[in-house]
Structure formats: structure tokens, C-alpha cells
Design a protein around this motif. Structure first.
Motif, PDB file in Angstrom:
ATOM      1  N   SER A 283       0.870  -1.177   0.000  1.00 18.21           N
ATOM      2  CA  SER A 283       0.000   0.000   0.000  1.00 18.21           C
ATOM      3  C   SER A 283       0.909   1.230   0.000  1.00 18.21           C
ATOM      4  O   SER A 283       2.105   1.132   0.299  1.00 18.21           O
ATOM      5  CB  SER A 283      -0.884   0.008   1.247  1.00 18.21           C
ATOM      6  N   TRP A 284       0.332   2.408  -0.287  1.00 18.78           N
ATOM      7  CA  TRP A 284       1.140   3.625  -0.248  1.00 18.78           C
ATOM      8  C   TRP A 284       1.746   3.864   1.137  1.00 18.78           C
ATOM      9  O   TRP A 284       2.943   4.167   1.226  1.00 18.78           O
ATOM     10  CB  TRP A 284       0.340   4.837  -0.711  1.00 18.78           C
ATOM     11  N   PRO A 285       0.988   3.724   2.214  1.00 20.34           N
ATOM     12  CA  PRO A 285       1.607   3.921   3.537  1.00 20.34           C
ATOM     13  C   PRO A 285       2.745   2.928   3.822  1.00 20.34           C
ATOM     14  O   PRO A 285       3.776   3.305   4.394  1.00 20.34           O
ATOM     15  CB  PRO A 285       0.458   3.734   4.522  1.00 20.34           C
ATOM     16  N   GLU A 286       2.574   1.673   3.401  1.00 20.21           N
ATOM     17  CA  GLU A 286       3.642   0.683   3.602  1.00 20.21           C
ATOM     18  C   GLU A 286       4.887   1.024   2.785  1.00 20.21           C
ATOM     19  O   GLU A 286       6.022   0.944   3.283  1.00 20.21           O
ATOM     20  CB  GLU A 286       3.152  -0.719   3.208  1.00 20.21           C
ATOM     21  N   ALA A 287       4.669   1.407   1.527  1.00 16.86           N
ATOM     22  CA  ALA A 287       5.792   1.768   0.659  1.00 16.86           C
ATOM     23  C   ALA A 287       6.502   3.009   1.193  1.00 16.86           C
ATOM     24  O   ALA A 287       7.732   3.071   1.205  1.00 16.86           O
ATOM     25  CB  ALA A 287       5.301   2.008  -0.769  1.00 16.86           C
ATOM     26  N   PHE A 288       5.739   3.973   1.647  1.00 19.84           N
ATOM     27  CA  PHE A 288       6.302   5.205   2.199  1.00 19.84           C
ATOM     28  C   PHE A 288       7.130   4.896   3.451  1.00 19.84           C
ATOM     29  O   PHE A 288       8.232   5.416   3.631  1.00 19.84           O
ATOM     30  CB  PHE A 288       5.166   6.180   2.509  1.00 19.84           C
TER      31      PHE A 288
END
Length: 190
Positions: A141-146
Motif C-alpha cells: 500500500s502507499w503507507p507501507e511503501a512510504f
């Protein structure tokens, strides 16, 4: 003839910097998905010293060496699997990052302040591209990737940007005074 010699010298210097990137890639701090390496420091140095064209060429040569299997990537790895894998976006972004860093310095003045600004911009290019690639390649997800590809690298990135700026400008000045850089690369050295 002088222009051809100068071009050859800069191409050879770019190849040397590709090797330096590969050497500093082996300086790693392992993290779960993306390790902290010395690659970005070396890319920043190449761009700060060589400018947009030859700094980007160094990064391109580095990526191509690794893509064909030469173990120049972090952890003495190589191959197309790394390029298309979770960390590939960081490696591919080195080319764009180096070009932008060199271009910014060429468009302003070759001072530590401008080189630092350029290297910070290059750091963000690297982190944004690498994080977007990581999200897709690792199905995050974007939060995980970030959290995995961006946040852990901010403080170290700023430190490496400062080192690249300071060392790069000092080396650039010395190479220019020794006439080892072409006038066009060093005309704005202050």
C-alpha cells in the motif's frame, strides 16, 4: 582533436565514477526491504563533479553493468532481477537524479550551497521514484511503501547530500584547477 580528447577523458571519468558507485553500493546498512547504501552519495558526487551529462552517464553505466550481471549492486548482487525487483526504482532513478543535480549546479553556481540544494532535490527524486516502484514491485500500500522506501532514508539522505555537496565542490575545484575538467564543466566554480 582537443574536443575529442576532452570527450574521451570525460567518458573515462564517467566510467570511473560508475565503478565508484558500485564500490560505495557495498557500504550497506541492511533494512527489511531497501538497504541504506553509499550509492546515493556516489551518484551525488558524480553529478556534482561531472555535471548533468557525464554524471547521468556514470549512473547509466552503473545500472547497465549491474543489469548484465556484474555484481555492482548492494550486497555484491547484479542482474535484471534487481532492476525489475523492489529496489529497481531507486537504481533507475539515479540517472534522472544525477542529471538534475548536475543541471541545477550548471544553471546556478558551483558552490556548496547550490550543490547541497541540488543534491537534496536529487534525493527526493530518488526517494519518490524508488518508493513508487517499491509499491508496485512489492505489492505494498502507499503507507507501507512510504514507511519502507521513503521515511528511513530522509535523515541519511540529507547527510549524504551535504557530503556530496561539500566533497564534490572541493574535488571539482581541484580537478578544474588541474585542468582535468573541461572549462564548460567548471566555468561557474566559485
Amino acid at each position: 582533436m582537443n574536443a575529442q580528447r576532452e570527450k574521451l577523458r570525460m567518458m573515462l571519468t564517467s566510467a570511473i565514477f560508475a565503478a565508484i558507485i558500485g564500490i560505495l553500493a557495498q557500504v550497506t546498512i541492511p533494512l527489511p526491504l531497501v538497504p541504506i547504501t553509499g550509492q546515493t552519495l556516489a551518484v551525488g558526487l558524480a553529478a556534482t563533479i561531472l555535471g548533468s551529462k557525464y554524471g547521468a552517464l556514470s549512473a547509466l553505466l552503473y545500472m547497465l553493468l549491474g543489469a548484465v550481471g556484474v555484481p555492482v549492486f548492494s550486497g555484491m548482487s547484479g542482474g535484471m532481477g534487481i532492476i525489475v525487483g523492489p529496489t529497481g526504482g531507486f537504481i533507475v532513478s539515479f540517472i534522472i537524479s544525477a542529471f538534475v543535480i548536475g543541471w541545477y549546479i550548471e544553471a546556478t553556481k558551483a558552490t556548496v550551497t547550490h550543490a547541497f540544494i541540488a543534491n537534496v532535490i536529487g534525493m527526493f527524486i530518488n526517494l519518490f521514484m524508488g518508493t513508487a516502484w517499491l509499491k508496485v514491485a512489492a505489492s505494498l500500500s502507499w503507507p507501507e511503501a512510504f514507511a519502507a522506501g521513503f521515511l528511513p532514508f530522509l535523515i541519511g539522505g540529507v547527510i549524504k547530500a551535504l557530503l556530496s555537496a561539500w566533497l564534490g565542490i572541493e574535488i571539482r575545484k581541484r580537478l578544474a584547477s588541474a585542468r582535468l575538467l573541461p572549462y564548460s564543466s567548471s566555468k561557474r566554480t566559485a
